[in-house]
Design a protein around this motif. Structure first.
Motif, PDB file in Angstrom:
ATOM      1  N   GLU A 141      93.702 131.310  13.102  1.00 28.50           N
ATOM      2  CA  GLU A 141      93.653 130.250  12.084  1.00 28.50           C
ATOM      3  C   GLU A 141      92.600 129.203  12.424  1.00 28.50           C
ATOM      4  N   SER A 142      92.430 128.933  13.706  1.00 25.02           N
ATOM      5  CA  SER A 142      91.471 127.888  14.099  1.00 25.02           C
ATOM      6  C   SER A 142      90.032 128.409  14.113  1.00 25.02           C
ATOM      7  N   ALA A 143      89.858 129.714  13.846  1.00 27.72           N
ATOM      8  CA  ALA A 143      88.507 130.303  13.895  1.00 27.72           C
ATOM      9  C   ALA A 143      87.864 130.344  12.513  1.00 27.72           C
ATOM     10  N   ASP A 144      86.517 130.328  12.514  1.00 28.55           N
ATOM     11  CA  ASP A 144      85.756 130.494  11.283  1.00 28.55           C
ATOM     12  C   ASP A 144      85.358 131.947  11.079  1.00 28.55           C
ATOM     13  N   MET A 145      85.229 132.660  12.194  1.00 29.48           N
ATOM     14  CA  MET A 145      84.614 134.001  12.158  1.00 29.48           C
ATOM     15  C   MET A 145      85.297 134.899  13.180  1.00 29.48           C
ATOM     16  N   LEU A 146      85.377 136.181  12.842  1.00 32.68           N
ATOM     17  CA  LEU A 146      85.931 137.169  13.770  1.00 32.68           C
ATOM     18  C   LEU A 146      84.851 138.178  14.147  1.00 32.68           C
ATOM     19  N   ILE A 147      84.950 138.660  15.371  1.00 32.88           N
ATOM     20  CA  ILE A 147      84.159 139.828  15.781  1.00 32.88           C
ATOM     21  C   ILE A 147      85.177 140.906  16.136  1.00 32.88           C
ATOM     22  N   ILE A 148      85.115 142.026  15.431  1.00 35.75           N
ATOM     23  CA  ILE A 148      86.109 143.083  15.640  1.00 35.75           C
ATOM     24  C   ILE A 148      85.422 144.372  16.064  1.00 35.75           C
ATOM     25  N   ALA A 149      85.820 144.867  17.226  1.00 36.84           N
ATOM     26  CA  ALA A 149      85.344 146.163  17.717  1.00 36.84           C
ATOM     27  C   ALA A 149      86.446 147.178  17.452  1.00 36.84           C
ATOM     28  N   THR A 150      86.152 148.168  16.622  1.00 38.38           N
ATOM     29  CA  THR A 150      87.207 149.118  16.256  1.00 38.38           C
ATOM     30  C   THR A 150      86.933 150.523  16.791  1.00 38.38           C
ATOM     31  N   PRO A 151      87.944 151.114  17.402  1.00 38.47           N
ATOM     32  CA  PRO A 151      87.818 152.544  17.714  1.00 38.47           C
ATOM     33  C   PRO A 151      88.114 153.334  16.440  1.00 38.47           C
ATOM     34  N   GLU A 152      87.827 154.612  16.461  1.00 39.22           N
ATOM     35  CA  GLU A 152      88.246 155.470  15.350  1.00 39.22           C
ATOM     36  C   GLU A 152      89.257 156.474  15.873  1.00 39.22           C
ATOM     37  N   TYR A 153      90.480 156.367  15.374  1.00 39.32           N
ATOM     38  CA  TYR A 153      91.511 157.348  15.693  1.00 39.32           C
ATOM     39  C   TYR A 153      91.863 158.080  14.397  1.00 39.32           C
ATOM     40  N   ASN A 154      91.648 159.370  14.351  1.00 40.92           N
ATOM     41  CA  ASN A 154      92.024 160.161  13.174  1.00 40.92           C
ATOM     42  C   ASN A 154      91.458 159.582  11.873  1.00 40.92           C
ATOM     43  N   ASP A 213      98.959 158.652  15.619  1.00 38.90           N
ATOM     44  CA  ASP A 213      97.982 158.743  16.716  1.00 38.90           C
ATOM     45  C   ASP A 213      98.619 159.315  17.982  1.00 38.90           C
ATOM     46  N   TRP A 214      99.855 158.936  18.260  1.00 40.57           N
ATOM     47  CA  TRP A 214     100.551 159.510  19.418  1.00 40.57           C
ATOM     48  C   TRP A 214     100.838 160.999  19.206  1.00 40.57           C
ATOM     49  N   LEU A 215     101.057 161.406  17.949  1.00 42.68           N
ATOM     50  CA  LEU A 215     101.316 162.830  17.661  1.00 42.68           C
ATOM     51  C   LEU A 215     100.054 163.669  17.801  1.00 42.68           C
ATOM     52  N   SER A 216      98.900 163.026  17.622  1.00 41.55           N
ATOM     53  CA  SER A 216      97.645 163.785  17.575  1.00 41.55           C
ATOM     54  C   SER A 216      96.940 163.885  18.910  1.00 41.55           C
ATOM     55  N   THR A 217      97.272 162.996  19.823  1.00 38.45           N
ATOM     56  CA  THR A 217      96.491 162.921  21.056  1.00 38.45           C
ATOM     57  C   THR A 217      96.889 164.040  22.023  1.00 38.45           C
ATOM     58  N   GLY A 218      95.945 164.436  22.874  1.00 43.50           N
ATOM     59  CA  GLY A 218      96.175 165.616  23.709  1.00 43.50           C
ATOM     60  C   GLY A 218      96.258 166.809  22.784  1.00 43.50           C
ATOM     61  N   LYS A 219      97.370 167.508  22.778  1.00 43.22           N
ATOM     62  CA  LYS A 219      97.570 168.587  21.802  1.00 43.22           C
ATOM     63  C   LYS A 219      97.975 167.973  20.461  1.00 43.22           C
ATOM     64  N   ASN A 220      97.261 168.323  19.392  1.00 42.30           N
ATOM     65  CA  ASN A 220      97.592 167.814  18.062  1.00 42.30           C
ATOM     66  C   ASN A 220      98.852 168.507  17.535  1.00 42.30           C
ATOM     67  N   ILE A 221      99.962 167.800  17.617  1.00 40.28           N
ATOM     68  CA  ILE A 221     101.266 168.353  17.236  1.00 40.28           C
ATOM     69  C   ILE A 221     101.339 168.640  15.734  1.00 40.28           C
TER      70      ILE A 221
END
Lengths: 195, 195
Positions: free
Chosen positions: B77-90, A102-110
């Motif tokens: 470990e103490s949780a029953d459920m997770l909420i995960i917000a994910t970005p998309e990188y590559n 991800d660091w290689l791809s950001t800005g200019k994709n190396i």
């Protein structure tokens, strides 16, 4: 293999996605380096453990690339080809490897237009098959050229390596030779076409 | 939604895979927290930027979990459920999120049998569709239960959020409500069945 003038100046970097010193992927990368050297190609290894790059963070990036990231980008930018040894953690690649990409791809994709030979080692029966599938998708996003075949899955890694750390399983060793040879040939072809 | 005695003690943690302070995924997580709170469920946010856990490294693990990793593991470990917000990188999830998941899974798999609501925001047209596909595969490996539907892809994120950072696109907001409601119901069902 046909040797070309271009091949003698081929620049290749090698990366292990596993940081552990005694990891099978580090060991597999050393064997790949030796194989490449026998084909006349020197591999510059990038040690993600030593580099110790921070987690990708847009707030950090907006203040410029940290030194370790810039070193990583410079090394990869000067290369024509990558050799990547990936572990499989939870059916995908390591956070360390993803973060570096991800660091290689950001800005200019190396990574744009470079070639890569990818393989991986695990103690399981599938030899990082699922991690490599993810890695192909990730590198495809960045226009990294990976030969469709051969593919190399170093399964049951404990039995595949000798005590000196070399890949001693002859079938896997020959597959690795084919993979490196094929990727070098592909890289030469692309490099000649660019010139 | 039917309220149950169990639901009042439901423990939920929220994680953003993007570290950037002003990221759309952090913002989306805040909206999810408000939605859950309106359903009577408090969400404990785990900030991966503040936690600053190291890259997974077997050499580090063999000396015991670093403090930040242990804090992460205790909270989840103490949780029953997770909420995960994910970005998309590559075309995949962030290295930071993958790294956190890998630290949660190693040794004893802390995520085993928990539920998760996952979503993601991006400025593109697909709204982290590919990252979420990878995240599902990764969490499946760890026996995390994710409802097959609804799925939430916050695309064209710049237009989807109001100036105060809330998810103002009404269609997406209603989808998020459905996703949180469905996952809470699923979690209650699983929790009741365990008791």
């Amino acid at each position: 293999m046909v040797m070309t003038k271009e091949k003698s100046i081929l620049r290749v970097v090698g990366i292990s996605g596993s940081l552990r010193r005694e990891s099978f992927n580090r060991k597999a990368l050393q064997t790949a380096k030796k194989i490449a050297l026998e084909m006349g190609v020197d591999v510059d290894e990038i040690d993600l453990k030593e580099l110790n790059i921070p987690m990708y963070d847009g707030d950090i990036e907006s203040n410029g690339f940290p030194d370790a990231v810039q070193r990583l980008r410079n090394k990869v930018e000067s290369a024509d080809m990558l050799i990547i040894a990936t572990p499989e953690y939870n059916h995908s690649i390591s956070g360390a490897l993803k973060n570096a990409i991800d660091w290689l791809s950001t800005g200019k994709n190396i990574l744009d237009g470079k070639t890569a030979a990818i393989f991986g080692a695990s103690n399981g029966l599938f030899g990082t098959m699922r991690a490599q599938a993810h890695l192909r998708q990730i590198l495809n996003a960045l226009n990294v050229i990976i030969a469709p075949q051969p593919q190399l899955f170093i399964r049951s890694a404990k039995e595949a390596f000798a005590l000196d750390g070399s890949l001693s399983d002859q079938k896997l060793f020959l597959q690795m030779q084919k993979l490196i040879k094929k990727t070098i040939e592909l890289t030469v072809l692309i490099k000649e076409n660019k010139q």
